[in-house]
Design a protein around this motif. Structure first.
Motif, PDB file in Angstrom:
ATOM      1  N   MET A  24      26.434  64.347  14.841  1.00 36.19           N
ATOM      2  CA  MET A  24      26.396  63.323  14.220  1.00 36.19           C
ATOM      3  C   MET A  24      25.938  61.509  14.993  1.00 36.19           C
ATOM      4  SD  MET A  24      28.104  63.363  11.289  1.00 36.19           S
ATOM      5  CE  MET A  24      28.688  62.285  10.978  1.00 36.19           C
ATOM      6  N   CYS A  29      30.005  64.586   7.148  1.00 40.00           N
ATOM      7  CA  CYS A  29      28.976  63.241   8.080  1.00 40.00           C
ATOM      8  C   CYS A  29      28.263  61.936   6.557  1.00 40.00           C
ATOM      9  CB  CYS A  29      28.135  64.449   8.263  1.00 40.00           C
ATOM     10  SG  CYS A  29      27.141  65.303   6.411  1.00 40.00           S
ATOM     11  N   GLY A  56      32.337  67.070  13.168  1.00 42.00           N
ATOM     12  CA  GLY A  56      30.519  66.886  12.526  1.00 42.00           C
ATOM     13  C   GLY A  56      30.970  67.013  11.048  1.00 42.00           C
TER      14      GLY A  56
END
Ligand code: SF4
Ligand code: SF4
Length: 398
Positions: A107, A174, A205
């Motif tokens: 990320m 995300c 993530g």
């Protein structure tokens, strides 16, 4: 594949069949081709690759199939199996390596990219690129059209806890936590008002859906394992505000088959499933069309809850549209990989939605949101597209 009785009940639900009326562009044809391939009656030909790749993995066929054929896991395994036989140029391989293997795996890198895109917008480079024709030259005009106006501040999950009441954990996503960070913040506020003590776990993530549907199941599973670990010490439902991510998180149990994956998937809830007690404080006097995201309607079978929530807001005028279950053409990165079909579906969805004369189109998936906004902007329409969390946030604000 063996469950398919070739009844054809799925055909008219399938967006690519509806567009082409071609058997190999429908679910029955795709299942048949996959089975023939597995049984050694068909080779991996460019034709087969094209018809299978044209599938949006929208699961509209799975939702109506009387025999229990489930297209999503079938496509995930099929795409992973045929990926090594695909002819891809060096540039395509490099790009896939960067996107799947580098960008979405961490990320921090993803946030860096969105920060650069934010600068591209803030410094006027976007305006320049549009007006001097660079985007058209690079054939990136459509891609640029999908880019929303980016926020300067992201949601960075850091293990923080907010609100008080029943425990819940938040899956930030995300794209949602960066490009649509305002929607994530609205979601957190709404959860707090509904009486949750929300944890936003560190080291979560990307959900891995793009990888799984793009033929890279190995990395998709790696991301799944990381997310399961990140939520291990949290309690309560794992709440997600993106339909596509939610469907993938619920599929971790299937993809990994472990006890921890099953326990994780069993906790996943869409935002609209956990808000029965949200107090509405003000009216929303607008004519609203709710756009069903395929991964909510078909993959998770959730259609009543978001509508009930919208109806519970005073003054909302909720309208239904024709072909509500037909995909808008977004489908992950389908609008980038299959622009022609994506365009046709986008136009069809907007024609149907606009016939209901809405002021706002509400949806629950980032892909649909960006796809519809881009289509409306092209038409010069003033109709807004909002995430359901934004509308609920507005209506429940003290
Ligand atoms: S509805 Fe199901 S069983 Fe019938 S053709 Fe489609 S996939 Fe096969
Ligand atoms: S998943 Fe969607 S696009 Fe793919 S075969 Fe089924 S209905 Fe058609």
């Amino acid at each position: 594949m063996l469950a398919c009785i070739r009844c054809g009940l799925c055909l008219t639900s399938c967006p690519t069949y509806v567009l082409s009326l071609h058997e190999s562009e429908g679910p029955r044809g795709r299942v048949g081709m996959a089975r023939a391939l597995a049984e050694g009656h068909l080779d991996i030909t460019p034709d087969l690759l094209e018809h299978e790749s044209n599938c949006l993995v929208c699961d509209a066929c799975s939702a109506v199939c009387p025999a229990g054929v489930h297209m999503d896991p079938l496509q995930v395994v099929l795409r992973a199996a045929i990926e090594p036989s695909r002819h891809r140029s060096v540039a395509q391989r490099v790009l896939r390596g960067i996107v799947f293997g580098w960008l979405f795996m961490d990320m921090r890198r993803f946030r860096l990219l969105v920060r650069l895109l934010w600068l591209y917008q803030q410094l006027g480079l976007r305006w320049l690129a549009r007006h001097v024709g660079v985007l058209r030259l690079l054939r990136m005009h459509d891609l640029d059209g999908l880019l929303p106006s980016l926020p300067g501040r992201f949601v960075v999950p850091n293990g923080e806890v907010s609100g008080s009441g029943e425990p819940a954990a938040f899956f930030a996503g995300c794209v949602m936590s960066t490009a649509l960070a305002d929607v994530d913040r609205a979601t957190l506020r709404v959860l707090e008002r509904a009486g949750y003590r929300v944890t936003n776990p560190r080291s979560q993530g990307c959900c891995g859906a793009l990888h799984a549907h793009g033929g890279d199941l190995v990395r998709g599973k790696e991301l799944a394992r990381r997310n399961i670990e990140a939520f291990e010490h949290t309690e309560g439902p794992i709440v997600v505000n993106s339909a596509g991510c939610g469907a993938m998180l619920k599929d971790y149990a299937h993809h990994l088959g472990t006890d921890s994956a099953r326990a994780f998937s069993a906790r996943v809830r869409d935002l609209s499933q956990v808000l029965p007690q949200l107090p509405m404080k003000r009216g929303y006097a607008r004519r609203v069309v709710y756009q069903d995201a395929c991964h909510l309607l078909h993959a998770q079978r959730i259609s009543r809850q978001p509508r009930d929530l919208l109806r519970s807001i005073p003054d909302v005028d909720l309208a239904e549209i024709d072909e509500a279950g037909l995909c808008c053409g977004s489908a992950g990165i389908y609008n980038v990989t299959n622009p022609n079909q994506s365009r046709q579906l986008q136009r069809r969805k907007l024609d149907n939605a606009l016939r209901a004369d809405p002021e706002v189109i509400v949806t629950a998936n980032p892909g649909c949101l960006l796809q519809l906004r881009a289509g409306l902007a092209e038409r010069g329409s003033t109709v807004e597209v909002k995430h359901i969390a934004e509308v609920l946030d507005e209506a429940s604000a003290p």
